[in-house]
Motif scaffolding. Structure first.
Motif, PDB file in Angstrom:
ATOM      1  N   ASP A   1      88.531  53.942  38.590  1.00  0.00           N
ATOM      2  CA  ASP A   1      87.348  53.126  38.318  1.00  0.00           C
ATOM      3  C   ASP A   1      87.837  52.166  36.923  1.00  0.00           C
ATOM      4  N   GLU A   2      88.990  52.984  36.162  1.00  0.00           N
ATOM      5  CA  GLU A   2      89.550  52.147  35.172  1.00  0.00           C
ATOM      6  C   GLU A   2      90.381  50.858  35.554  1.00  0.00           C
ATOM      7  N   CYS A   3      91.019  51.244  36.543  1.00  0.00           N
ATOM      8  CA  CYS A   3      91.929  50.329  37.144  1.00  0.00           C
ATOM      9  C   CYS A   3      91.119  48.881  37.813  1.00  0.00           C
ATOM     10  N   GLU A   4      89.997  49.463  38.634  1.00  0.00           N
ATOM     11  CA  GLU A   4      89.110  48.184  39.062  1.00  0.00           C
ATOM     12  C   GLU A   4      88.292  47.428  37.779  1.00  0.00           C
ATOM     13  N   ARG A   5      87.869  48.038  36.731  1.00  0.00           N
ATOM     14  CA  ARG A   5      87.576  47.674  35.693  1.00  0.00           C
ATOM     15  C   ARG A   5      88.607  46.462  35.064  1.00  0.00           C
ATOM     16  N   LEU A   6      89.669  46.858  34.953  1.00  0.00           N
ATOM     17  CA  LEU A   6      90.721  46.112  34.554  1.00  0.00           C
ATOM     18  C   LEU A   6      90.947  44.707  35.266  1.00  0.00           C
TER      19      LEU A   6
ATOM     20  N   LEU B   1      90.502  41.234  34.278  1.00  0.00           N
ATOM     21  CA  LEU B   1      91.627  40.209  34.131  1.00  0.00           C
ATOM     22  C   LEU B   1      91.238  38.973  35.146  1.00  0.00           C
ATOM     23  N   ALA B   2      90.534  39.244  36.074  1.00  0.00           N
ATOM     24  CA  ALA B   2      90.187  38.116  36.965  1.00  0.00           C
ATOM     25  C   ALA B   2      89.410  37.012  36.101  1.00  0.00           C
ATOM     26  N   ALA B   3      88.408  37.936  35.453  1.00  0.00           N
ATOM     27  CA  ALA B   3      87.381  36.883  34.586  1.00  0.00           C
ATOM     28  C   ALA B   3      88.480  36.160  33.417  1.00  0.00           C
ATOM     29  N   VAL B   4      89.293  36.780  33.057  1.00  0.00           N
ATOM     30  CA  VAL B   4      90.236  36.101  31.885  1.00  0.00           C
ATOM     31  C   VAL B   4      90.905  34.845  32.856  1.00  0.00           C
TER      32      VAL B   4
ATOM     33  N   GLU C   1      87.015  32.950  31.557  1.00  0.00           N
ATOM     34  CA  GLU C   1      85.706  33.378  31.202  1.00  0.00           C
ATOM     35  C   GLU C   1      85.771  34.893  30.421  1.00  0.00           C
ATOM     36  N   GLY C   2      87.251  34.878  29.773  1.00  0.00           N
ATOM     37  CA  GLY C   2      87.548  35.898  28.854  1.00  0.00           C
ATOM     38  C   GLY C   2      88.738  35.595  28.219  1.00  0.00           C
ATOM     39  N   PHE C   3      89.252  36.505  27.485  1.00  0.00           N
ATOM     40  CA  PHE C   3      90.590  36.368  26.538  1.00  0.00           C
ATOM     41  C   PHE C   3      91.136  37.336  26.663  1.00  0.00           C
TER      42      PHE C   3
ATOM     43  N   VAL D   1      86.570  39.973  25.185  1.00  0.00           N
ATOM     44  CA  VAL D   1      88.064  40.179  25.035  1.00  0.00           C
ATOM     45  C   VAL D   1      88.719  41.333  25.806  1.00  0.00           C
ATOM     46  N   VAL D   2      89.561  41.321  26.689  1.00  0.00           N
ATOM     47  CA  VAL D   2      90.381  42.365  27.227  1.00  0.00           C
ATOM     48  C   VAL D   2      91.393  42.859  26.551  1.00  0.00           C
TER      49      VAL D   2
END
Length: 174
Positions: free
Chosen positions: A21-26, A30-33, A37-39, A98-99
């Motif tokens: 689930d951590e991999c999926e969240r990342l 990262l897709a949003a970045v 839509e993210g940094f 921010v990721v």
């Protein structure tokens, strides 16, 4: 993660270092970045810097016990705190999530480092990180550049409290 995108393991028979689930969240973050839509805030290991160079989140040499597990954990904790403090400032300034991708732990300490990072993120809120930023701005000559930004964040947190939003319950950028 392994090169094929599967969660990494701590060894042939060890448990996964990174949970699915951590991999999926990342991946999602990262897709949003990638969509703007993210940094992405990438922490690095200062090991390649000239001797004596101090970076945000590193301990002075006289406070480090060479090779000590405690010193390594303390050093990682300071790096996580510095990265998280930067993430709070960037989130406020850019108004996007921010990721954070942190520094690599010492070889053989990956599982302990992953658990320390999870605990730090789960137990450190925006309010605590902002308090650390405020302390930095007050005591550091370089902090003068951050004082106006910390005042603006103070005002925003006060506004949130006045609206009934509990900033102490808000977690840092994950």
């Amino acid at each position: 993660m392994t090169p094929d995108g599967a969660p990494g393991t701590s060894g042939a028979s060890g448990p996964p270092l990174v949970l699915p689930d951590e991999c999926e969240r990342l991946r999602t973050r990262l897709a949003a970045v990638a969509r703007g839509e993210g940094f992405l805030l990438l922490g690095s290991d200062p090991g390649g810097l000239p001797a004596g160079t101090r970076t945000a989140g590193t301990l002075p040499p006289d406070t480090q016990a060479a090779g000590s597990v405690d010193a390594s954990a303390q050093q990682l904790g300071h790096r996580l705190a510095a990265l998280s403090q930067m993430a709070v400032l960037l989130t406020y300034a850019l108004s996007v999530p921010v990721v954070r991708i942190g520094p690599a732990p010492e070889r053989g300490c990956e599982a302990a480092a992953a658990n320390l990072a999870r605990a730090f993120i789960a137990n450190t809120g925006v309010h605590q990180l902002h308090a650390r930023n405020r302390e930095f701005a007050a005591r550091s000559p370089a902090g003068a550049h951050h004082r106006e930004l910390t005042r603006r964040i103070d005002s925003t947190l006060a506004f949130m409290r006045a609206c009934g939003i509990d900033p102490a319950g808000s977690r840092s950028t994950r």
